[in-house]
Design an enzyme around this catalytic site. Structure first.
Site, PDB file in Angstrom:
ATOM      1  N   GLY A  89       0.816  -1.215   0.000  1.00 21.05           N
ATOM      2  CA  GLY A  89       0.000   0.000   0.000  1.00 21.05           C
ATOM      3  C   GLY A  89       0.847   1.263   0.000  1.00 21.05           C
ATOM      4  O   GLY A  89       0.531   2.235   0.673  1.00 21.05           O
ATOM      5  N   SER A 127       0.920  -3.548   5.195  1.00 20.45           N
ATOM      6  CA  SER A 127       1.326  -3.739   6.577  1.00 20.45           C
ATOM      7  C   SER A 127       1.875  -2.439   7.147  1.00 20.45           C
ATOM      8  O   SER A 127       2.932  -1.964   6.712  1.00 20.45           O
ATOM      9  CB  SER A 127       2.396  -4.835   6.629  1.00 20.45           C
ATOM     10  OG  SER A 127       3.114  -4.737   7.822  1.00 20.45           O
ATOM     11  N   VAL A 138       9.357   8.101   0.551  1.00 14.40           N
ATOM     12  CA  VAL A 138       9.885   9.176  -0.298  1.00 14.40           C
ATOM     13  C   VAL A 138       9.208   9.062  -1.667  1.00 14.40           C
ATOM     14  O   VAL A 138       8.392   8.181  -1.872  1.00 14.40           O
ATOM     15  CB  VAL A 138      11.430   9.078  -0.466  1.00 14.40           C
ATOM     16  CG1 VAL A 138      12.161   9.642   0.722  1.00 14.40           C
ATOM     17  CG2 VAL A 138      11.851   7.641  -0.752  1.00 14.40           C
ATOM     18  N   LYS A 185       5.442  21.831 -11.203  1.00 15.60           N
ATOM     19  CA  LYS A 185       6.848  21.579 -11.539  1.00 15.60           C
ATOM     20  C   LYS A 185       7.031  21.788 -13.038  1.00 15.60           C
ATOM     21  O   LYS A 185       6.372  21.127 -13.839  1.00 15.60           O
ATOM     22  CB  LYS A 185       7.201  20.142 -11.134  1.00 15.60           C
ATOM     23  CG  LYS A 185       8.597  19.718 -11.534  1.00 15.60           C
ATOM     24  CD  LYS A 185       8.858  18.270 -11.135  1.00 15.60           C
ATOM     25  CE  LYS A 185      10.191  17.798 -11.656  1.00 15.60           C
ATOM     26  NZ  LYS A 185      10.372  16.342 -11.506  1.00 15.60           N
ATOM     27  N   PRO A 245      13.816  21.421 -18.815  1.00 16.38           N
ATOM     28  CA  PRO A 245      12.413  21.847 -18.737  1.00 16.38           C
ATOM     29  C   PRO A 245      11.462  20.800 -19.301  1.00 16.38           C
ATOM     30  O   PRO A 245      11.860  19.975 -20.124  1.00 16.38           O
ATOM     31  CB  PRO A 245      12.392  23.077 -19.647  1.00 16.38           C
ATOM     32  CG  PRO A 245      13.421  22.782 -20.695  1.00 16.38           C
ATOM     33  CD  PRO A 245      14.476  21.906 -20.042  1.00 16.38           C
ATOM     34  N   LEU A 264       8.630  -0.280  -6.963  1.00 14.03           N
ATOM     35  CA  LEU A 264      10.003  -0.643  -6.602  1.00 14.03           C
ATOM     36  C   LEU A 264      10.252  -2.144  -6.685  1.00 14.03           C
ATOM     37  O   LEU A 264      11.390  -2.578  -6.838  1.00 14.03           O
ATOM     38  CB  LEU A 264      10.312  -0.148  -5.181  1.00 14.03           C
ATOM     39  CG  LEU A 264      10.245   1.381  -5.001  1.00 14.03           C
ATOM     40  CD1 LEU A 264      10.429   1.759  -3.533  1.00 14.03           C
ATOM     41  CD2 LEU A 264      11.289   2.085  -5.856  1.00 14.03           C
ATOM     42  N   THR A 281      11.671   9.437 -12.198  1.00 10.04           N
ATOM     43  CA  THR A 281      11.077   8.498 -13.152  1.00 10.04           C
ATOM     44  C   THR A 281      10.301   7.343 -12.528  1.00 10.04           C
ATOM     45  O   THR A 281       9.613   6.611 -13.245  1.00 10.04           O
ATOM     46  CB  THR A 281      12.178   7.925 -14.057  1.00 10.04           C
ATOM     47  OG1 THR A 281      13.301   7.563 -13.252  1.00 10.04           O
ATOM     48  CG2 THR A 281      12.603   8.921 -15.101  1.00 10.04           C
ATOM     49  N   ILE A 307       7.677   7.098 -10.337  1.00 12.17           N
ATOM     50  CA  ILE A 307       6.208   7.145 -10.358  1.00 12.17           C
ATOM     51  C   ILE A 307       5.733   6.996 -11.803  1.00 12.17           C
ATOM     52  O   ILE A 307       4.720   6.351 -12.085  1.00 12.17           O
ATOM     53  CB  ILE A 307       5.680   8.431  -9.676  1.00 12.17           C
ATOM     54  CG1 ILE A 307       6.015   8.371  -8.177  1.00 12.17           C
ATOM     55  CG2 ILE A 307       4.173   8.598  -9.890  1.00 12.17           C
ATOM     56  CD1 ILE A 307       5.658   9.625  -7.392  1.00 12.17           C
ATOM     57  N   GLY A 309       9.243   4.599 -25.157  1.00 13.24           N
ATOM     58  CA  GLY A 309      10.112   4.994 -24.061  1.00 13.24           C
ATOM     59  C   GLY A 309      10.042   6.485 -23.792  1.00 13.24           C
ATOM     60  O   GLY A 309       9.605   7.286 -24.616  1.00 13.24           O
TER      61      GLY A 309
HETATM   62  C1  LIG Z   1      15.575   8.428  -1.968  1.00 16.84           C
HETATM   63  C2  LIG Z   1      14.473   8.188  -2.941  1.00 16.84           C
HETATM   64  C3  LIG Z   1      13.833   9.265  -3.540  1.00 16.84           C
HETATM   65  C4  LIG Z   1      12.812   9.050  -4.460  1.00 16.84           C
HETATM   66  N1  LIG Z   1      12.258  10.128  -5.103  1.00 16.84           N
HETATM   67  C5  LIG Z   1      11.367   9.917  -6.098  1.00 16.84           C
HETATM   68  C6  LIG Z   1      10.813  11.001  -6.815  1.00 16.84           C
HETATM   69  O1  LIG Z   1      11.104  12.155  -6.546  1.00 16.84           O
HETATM   70  N2  LIG Z   1       9.939  10.727  -7.811  1.00 16.84           N
HETATM   71  C7  LIG Z   1       9.578   9.450  -8.123  1.00 16.84           C
HETATM   72  O2  LIG Z   1       8.819   9.246  -9.083  1.00 16.84           O
HETATM   73  N3  LIG Z   1      10.032   8.413  -7.407  1.00 16.84           N
HETATM   74  C8  LIG Z   1      10.921   8.609  -6.424  1.00 16.84           C
HETATM   75  N4  LIG Z   1      11.390   7.549  -5.708  1.00 16.84           N
HETATM   76  C9  LIG Z   1      10.775   6.242  -5.894  1.00 16.84           C
HETATM   77  C10 LIG Z   1       9.438   6.202  -5.119  1.00 16.84           C
HETATM   78  O3  LIG Z   1       9.675   6.419  -3.758  1.00 16.84           O
HETATM   79  C11 LIG Z   1       8.737   4.868  -5.311  1.00 16.84           C
HETATM   80  O4  LIG Z   1       8.651   4.565  -6.675  1.00 16.84           O
HETATM   81  C12 LIG Z   1       7.331   4.919  -4.759  1.00 16.84           C
HETATM   82  O5  LIG Z   1       7.318   5.377  -3.447  1.00 16.84           O
HETATM   83  C13 LIG Z   1       6.676   3.552  -4.840  1.00 16.84           C
HETATM   84  O6  LIG Z   1       7.117   2.690  -3.869  1.00 16.84           O
HETATM   85  P1  LIG Z   1       6.371   1.290  -3.724  1.00 16.84           P
HETATM   86  O7  LIG Z   1       4.944   1.540  -3.510  1.00 16.84           O
HETATM   87  O8  LIG Z   1       6.779   0.456  -4.892  1.00 16.84           O
HETATM   88  O9  LIG Z   1       7.056   0.644  -2.453  1.00 16.84           O
HETATM   89  P2  LIG Z   1       6.866   0.983  -0.883  1.00 16.84           P
HETATM   90  O10 LIG Z   1       6.567   2.400  -0.640  1.00 16.84           O
HETATM   91  O11 LIG Z   1       8.086   0.415  -0.230  1.00 16.84           O
HETATM   92  O12 LIG Z   1       5.607   0.147  -0.454  1.00 16.84           O
HETATM   93  C14 LIG Z   1       5.672  -1.229  -0.224  1.00 16.84           C
HETATM   94  C15 LIG Z   1       4.387  -1.687   0.415  1.00 16.84           C
HETATM   95  O13 LIG Z   1       4.419  -3.105   0.533  1.00 16.84           O
HETATM   96  C16 LIG Z   1       4.007  -3.460   1.838  1.00 16.84           C
HETATM   97  N5  LIG Z   1       4.597  -4.746   2.170  1.00 16.84           N
HETATM   98  C17 LIG Z   1       5.870  -5.159   1.989  1.00 16.84           C
HETATM   99  N6  LIG Z   1       6.030  -6.410   2.474  1.00 16.84           N
HETATM  100  C18 LIG Z   1       4.830  -6.792   2.949  1.00 16.84           C
HETATM  101  C19 LIG Z   1       4.356  -7.975   3.595  1.00 16.84           C
HETATM  102  N7  LIG Z   1       5.154  -9.001   3.868  1.00 16.84           N
HETATM  103  N8  LIG Z   1       3.066  -8.012   3.958  1.00 16.84           N
HETATM  104  C20 LIG Z   1       2.213  -6.973   3.721  1.00 16.84           C
HETATM  105  N9  LIG Z   1       2.615  -5.842   3.127  1.00 16.84           N
HETATM  106  C21 LIG Z   1       3.914  -5.735   2.754  1.00 16.84           C
HETATM  107  C22 LIG Z   1       4.502  -2.314   2.697  1.00 16.84           C
HETATM  108  O14 LIG Z   1       3.841  -2.270   3.936  1.00 16.84           O
HETATM  109  C23 LIG Z   1       4.157  -1.141   1.807  1.00 16.84           C
HETATM  110  O15 LIG Z   1       2.785  -0.804   1.983  1.00 16.84           O
HETATM  111  C24 LIG Z   1      12.400   7.736  -4.764  1.00 16.84           C
HETATM  112  C25 LIG Z   1      13.003   6.659  -4.122  1.00 16.84           C
HETATM  113  C26 LIG Z   1      14.037   6.863  -3.239  1.00 16.84           C
HETATM  114  C27 LIG Z   1      14.679   5.680  -2.587  1.00 16.84           C
END
Ligand SMILES: Cc1cc2nc3c(=O)[nH]c(=O)nc-3n(C[C@H](O)[C@H](O)[C@H](O)COP(=O)(O)OP(=O)(O)OC[C@H]3O[C@@H](n4cnc5c(N)ncnc54)[C@H](O)[C@@H]3O)c2cc1C
Length: 508
Positions: free
Chosen positions: A17, A44, A52, A83, A101, A338, A349, A351, A439
């Site tokens: 989530g 969870s 982030v 932006k 830009p 991720l 990139t 999101i 792309g």
């Molecule tokens: C330093 C940094 C800066 C960033 N800045 C940008 C930005 O400016 N622009 C951009 O587009 N992207 C950016 N990103 C990437 C961006 O943060 C992610 O693409 C975005 O937050 C999506 O993350 P996610 O949902 O894939 O993973 P997460 O946010 O890690 O979510 C994972 C989910 O899975 C759940 N989960 C995991 N294991 C279990 C389990 N066993 N049981 C139940 N639930 C579980 C967790 O609870 C959580 O809800 C950045 C990343 C980093 C590291």
């Protein structure tokens, strides 16, 4: 598959989530659930999200529009700012600064791309940097913003825009919509995954309190761990850290009383780079660094020392490895976010990659007979997306002249992927940007970064010689003045937000 069985996908489980999970849930609620598909999301709180990811690309507007989201409502709910691009400081040389830009250079029209005229003009006169010929750059530098025009003949049509938003508020906003659209949310930690003995497909996930949740299709939004796609299905990972050696980040929001600028800033530091993302209520900051060249404490001190206001949270330390899953879709499991791979956030990139994975998944929406061919096509398209972005990000590092620290010496001298080396040579020789159909990142983006990184072509396009030097320089200087005037007429971003989409500070 049993031929008497209904082949349609009836149940979907989204694992996770974070931004990926809730973007997927909101999209499925709108586009797939009305056809009778039951969508469940498991997350969870104990594990939490990466916390982030706040700077976006213009494509997010199409995603929001498809979901029927009202822009002002979204901006208020996520405390977002507009932006117009990304400012890169100190990348090619210390003291350099340019903005990539979301828009074109020059005015509409011209026989060859504008940068050829600029190249020709700058050989005969001091006509200023190419940044001065981009309305979004000049507006961004002055902190100004207004929505672009639909009139293709207008200078005001030469740009697009994205958002800088609070990621946790965006997830909450999408959650409300997804739940209203019928998505069931389950709080709990997944501790076990069962697979079909023959196909290897995922059958069910089991929560810590014992509930077993079955589905036809699983979407892995579990973050870096890739709970299903990697830990269970062993997709494999392509490691790109030899080209993109940054492997850690420390992030820390801070207060700010400065005007919000309509751009994200990426400042190159000794062992990586710092991001600064201004929102309505705070600034997001982080230092993305290479752990071979600086340790966690030193990186954290460096970031704190550069904050412009009081820190609002404890430092958030994140580890990663640049690369992508060998297969983003395996059997009946699709990775989004991720869990599918990560390229450092230099060009915001991730999101976008979430959005594109969701869009492609919906385009290729499988039934249980077709999953293998759908997966193949999905993986082909996601591979291309990842590789185009990878090459573009590597360009920022490879085209440096910095010699002041081991990181910059490493990236300046590394061997490049063939796909990028050829592109750079073509631009350096003739000012031509290599075309590709699928792309991200079109011509103006490559031009911004090539020129900003001092990759200056040896030749410009011969058709630019149709214009005499004197006439061309006069026309360019006139255009520069017109752009400066047009930018000067725009309201400041703060004034625009106050009028149209400021969040309610009294309710915060
Ligand atoms: C330093 C940094 C800066 C960033 N800045 C940008 C930005 O400016 N622009 C951009 O587009 N992207 C950016 N990103 C990437 C961006 O943060 C992610 O693409 C975005 O937050 C999506 O993350 P996610 O949902 O894939 O993973 P997460 O946010 O890690 O979510 C994972 C989910 O899975 C759940 N989960 C995991 N294991 C279990 C389990 N066993 N049981 C139940 N639930 C579980 C967790 O609870 C959580 O809800 C950045 C990343 C980093 C590291």
């Amino acid at each position: 598959m049993d031929p008497t069985q209904d082949p349609r996908i009836r149940t979907v489980v989204i694992v996770g989530g974070g931004t990926a999970g809730w973007m997927t849930a909101a999209a499925l609620a709108r586009l797939v659930a009305p056809g009778g598909v039951k969508v469940t999301l498991v997350e969870s709180a104990e594990i939490g999200t990466v916390g982030v990811g706040e700077s976006t690309l213009p494509h997010i507007r199409a995603f929001n529009e498809r979901l029927g989201i009202d822009e002002a409502e979204f901006m208020k709910a996520t405390r977002a700012t507009f932006k117009l691009g990304i400012q890169f400081n100190d990348w090619a040389r210390l003291g350099d600064s340019y903005i990539h830009p979301f828009g074109d250079y020059g005015a509409p029209g011209g026989e060859v791309p504008f940068h050829h005229y600029w190249l020709k003009g700058s050989r005969t006169a001091d006509i200023g940097p190419i940044d001065d010929y981009s309305l979004p750059v000049v507006a961004a530098r002055e902190g100004r913003y207004a929505p672009p025009s639909d009139d293709a003949r207008s200078l005001m049509s030469t740009y697009g825009y994205a958002y800088q938003l609070d990621a946790s508020l965006y997830a909450r906003f999408l959650r409300t919509r997804a739940e209203a659209g019928g998505v069931t949310r389950i709080e709990g930690r997944i501790v076990d995954v069962t697979q079909d003995g023959t196909s290897g497909d995922i059958r069910s996930v089991t929560l810590d309190r014992g509930d077993v949740i079955e589905a036809d299709l699983f979407i892995d939004c579990s973050g870096f761990r890739g709970l299903l796609v990697e830990q269970t299905l062993k997709s494999g990972y392509q490691d790109w850290s030899h080209w993109l050696p940054c492997d850690r980040a420390v992030a820390m929001p801070c207060a700010s009383d400065q005007p919000t600028v309509p751009y994200t800033r990426a400042t190159a530091l000794e062992a990586g780079w710092q991001f600064r993302i201004p929102l309505q209520h705070r600034v997001g900051n982080g230092y993305v660094y290479c752990s071979s060249f600086v340790d966690q404490d030193a990186a954290t001190d460096r970031l704190i020392g550069r904050l412009e206001g009081e820190p609002l949270k404890e430092p958030n330390h994140i580890r990663f490895q640049a690369g992508r899953r060998t297969r983003n879709w395996v059997g009946n499991c699709v990775s989004v976010g991720l869990s599918g791979g990560f390229i450092e956030p230099l060009e915001s990139t991730s999101i976008y990659l979430i959005q594109i994975a969701i869009t492609k998944l919906i385009e290729l929406w499988p039934d249980r007979r077709s999953a293998a061919t759908d997966a193949e096509e999905f993986n082909r398209q996601m591979d291309l997306e990842f590789e185009r972005i990878r090459d573009f990000i590597i360009l920022h590092y490879a085209a440096t002249e910095r010699t002041d620290s081991p990181l910059w010496n490493h990236v300046r001298t590394m061997t490049l992927p063939d796909s990028l080396a050829g592109k750079i040579e073509l631009f350096r020789e003739r000012g031509v940007v290599q075309e590709y159909r699928e792309g991200l990142f079109l011509h103006p983006s490559w031009i911004a970064v090539y020129l900003g990184q001092r990759v200056v072509p040896r030749r410009y396009h011969p058709l630019a010689d149709h214009r005499a030097d004197k006439d061309l320089v006069a026309a360019l200087l006139r255009l520069r003045g017109t752009i400066a005037q047009a930018a000067g007429r725009l309201p400041t971003q703060d004034a625009y937000i106050a009028r149209h989409c400021a969040y309610d500070r009294s309710a915060a």
